[in-house]
Design a protein around this motif. Structure first.
Motif, PDB file in Angstrom:
ATOM      1  N   SER A  83      18.336   6.649  28.792  1.00 26.33           N
ATOM      2  CA  SER A  83      19.638   6.295  28.245  1.00 26.33           C
ATOM      3  C   SER A  83      20.630   6.161  29.388  1.00 26.33           C
ATOM      4  O   SER A  83      20.642   6.999  30.291  1.00 26.33           O
ATOM      5  CB  SER A  83      20.119   7.386  27.277  1.00 26.33           C
ATOM      6  OG  SER A  83      21.464   7.179  26.907  1.00 26.33           O
ATOM      7  N   ASN A  85      23.667   6.593  29.025  1.00 25.65           N
ATOM      8  CA  ASN A  85      24.736   7.545  28.723  1.00 25.65           C
ATOM      9  C   ASN A  85      24.196   8.794  28.035  1.00 25.65           C
ATOM     10  O   ASN A  85      24.586   9.109  26.909  1.00 25.65           O
ATOM     11  CB  ASN A  85      25.788   6.872  27.833  1.00 25.65           C
ATOM     12  CG  ASN A  85      26.434   5.705  28.524  1.00 25.65           C
ATOM     13  OD1 ASN A  85      27.235   5.887  29.421  1.00 25.65           O
ATOM     14  ND2 ASN A  85      26.066   4.501  28.134  1.00 25.65           N
ATOM     15  N   LEU A  89      25.432  10.651  24.494  1.00 22.42           N
ATOM     16  CA  LEU A  89      24.429  10.758  23.431  1.00 22.42           C
ATOM     17  C   LEU A  89      24.293  12.222  23.008  1.00 22.42           C
ATOM     18  O   LEU A  89      24.264  12.537  21.815  1.00 22.42           O
ATOM     19  CB  LEU A  89      23.091  10.204  23.903  1.00 22.42           C
ATOM     20  CG  LEU A  89      21.919  10.324  22.939  1.00 22.42           C
ATOM     21  CD1 LEU A  89      22.192   9.558  21.656  1.00 22.42           C
ATOM     22  CD2 LEU A  89      20.641   9.827  23.605  1.00 22.42           C
ATOM     23  N   SER A  92      27.147  13.365  20.909  1.00 20.02           N
ATOM     24  CA  SER A  92      26.983  12.888  19.532  1.00 20.02           C
ATOM     25  C   SER A  92      25.970  13.742  18.774  1.00 20.02           C
ATOM     26  O   SER A  92      26.162  14.045  17.595  1.00 20.02           O
ATOM     27  CB  SER A  92      26.532  11.425  19.527  1.00 20.02           C
ATOM     28  OG  SER A  92      27.487  10.617  20.163  1.00 20.02           O
ATOM     29  N   VAL A 115      31.528   8.087  18.183  1.00 19.78           N
ATOM     30  CA  VAL A 115      30.777   7.188  19.067  1.00 19.78           C
ATOM     31  C   VAL A 115      31.657   6.008  19.478  1.00 19.78           C
ATOM     32  O   VAL A 115      31.682   5.617  20.654  1.00 19.78           O
ATOM     33  CB  VAL A 115      29.469   6.713  18.392  1.00 19.78           C
ATOM     34  CG1 VAL A 115      28.824   5.581  19.181  1.00 19.78           C
ATOM     35  CG2 VAL A 115      28.511   7.877  18.228  1.00 19.78           C
ATOM     36  N   GLU A 119      32.755   5.288  23.288  1.00 18.59           N
ATOM     37  CA  GLU A 119      32.369   4.008  23.887  1.00 18.59           C
ATOM     38  C   GLU A 119      33.586   3.279  24.447  1.00 18.59           C
ATOM     39  O   GLU A 119      33.548   2.760  25.569  1.00 18.59           O
ATOM     40  CB  GLU A 119      31.646   3.142  22.852  1.00 18.59           C
ATOM     41  CG  GLU A 119      30.929   1.981  23.486  1.00 18.59           C
ATOM     42  CD  GLU A 119      29.919   1.357  22.552  1.00 18.59           C
ATOM     43  OE1 GLU A 119      30.270   0.361  21.884  1.00 18.59           O
ATOM     44  OE2 GLU A 119      28.786   1.876  22.499  1.00 18.59           O
ATOM     45  N   TRP A 148      22.522   3.639  24.635  1.00 21.70           N
ATOM     46  CA  TRP A 148      22.480   4.928  23.935  1.00 21.70           C
ATOM     47  C   TRP A 148      21.054   5.472  23.887  1.00 21.70           C
ATOM     48  O   TRP A 148      20.780   6.549  24.352  1.00 21.70           O
ATOM     49  CB  TRP A 148      23.055   4.797  22.528  1.00 21.70           C
ATOM     50  CG  TRP A 148      24.537   4.570  22.552  1.00 21.70           C
ATOM     51  CD1 TRP A 148      25.165   3.366  22.463  1.00 21.70           C
ATOM     52  CD2 TRP A 148      25.552   5.549  22.729  1.00 21.70           C
ATOM     53  NE1 TRP A 148      26.522   3.547  22.562  1.00 21.70           N
ATOM     54  CE2 TRP A 148      26.790   4.878  22.717  1.00 21.70           C
ATOM     55  CE3 TRP A 148      25.541   6.931  22.877  1.00 21.70           C
ATOM     56  CZ2 TRP A 148      27.999   5.545  22.855  1.00 21.70           C
ATOM     57  CZ3 TRP A 148      26.746   7.598  23.010  1.00 21.70           C
ATOM     58  CH2 TRP A 148      27.964   6.907  22.998  1.00 21.70           C
TER      59      TRP A 148
END
Length: 149
Positions: A83, A85, A89, A92, A115, A119, A148
């Motif tokens: 990923s 990020n 992630l 989240s 999210v 972003e 993601w």
């Protein structure tokens, strides 16, 4: 004031909203007990593990973990190979896990909103800086690795 605009603060704010919904406005809704507690715990724990792994990888490459700072190196190994990020992630995952653990059913729409905020506030500006600094190397990385998952 820029120090307050960091992902952990956003995560804490969204988690506080989820907790408030579960505490003050439960409306008799729930996810169904033990499975939600278990899944929530797995998500929170897994998110914390991913954050630690990403931080270790960034430290190993001697680059910053602070979102508004320019990276010294493009990290593409470890969890960053899966990923682009992983920390966002993981944030989240933690929020989703807390929502499950707290039976905050009405707070579920907070997850896509979180999210979206992350972003817009962090991911897109960071990727623009990385693209400008690392050019074709970042382009190749972006083609090989999802933003993601």
């Amino acid at each position: 004031m820029r120090w307050i605009d960091i992902p952990p603060v956003w995560l804490a704010a969204f988690a506080a909203l989820a907790w408030a919904q579960a505490t003050f406005l439960p409306m008799g809704l729930g996810f169904g007990g033990a499975w939600a507690d278990f899944a929530g715990g797995i998500l929170v724990g897994g998110g914390l593990v991913v954050i630690v792994l990403a931080a270790i990888e960034m430290r190993r490459h001697r680059t910053t973990i602070i979102p508004h700072m320019d990276a010294d190196r493009l990290v593409t190994t470890g969890v960053f190979a899966r990923s682009r990020n992983p920390i966002y992630l993981a944030d989240s995952m933690i929020l989703f896990g807390l929502i499950l653990r707290w039976d905050a059913v009405l707070a579920l729409p907070l997850l896509p909103v979180f999210v979206w905020v992350i972003e817009r506030r962090f991911v897109l500006p960071e990727e623009a800086r990385l693209k400008a600094k690392f050019l074709a190397v970042f382009e190749r990385y972006a083609q090989q690795t999802n933003r993601w998952l």
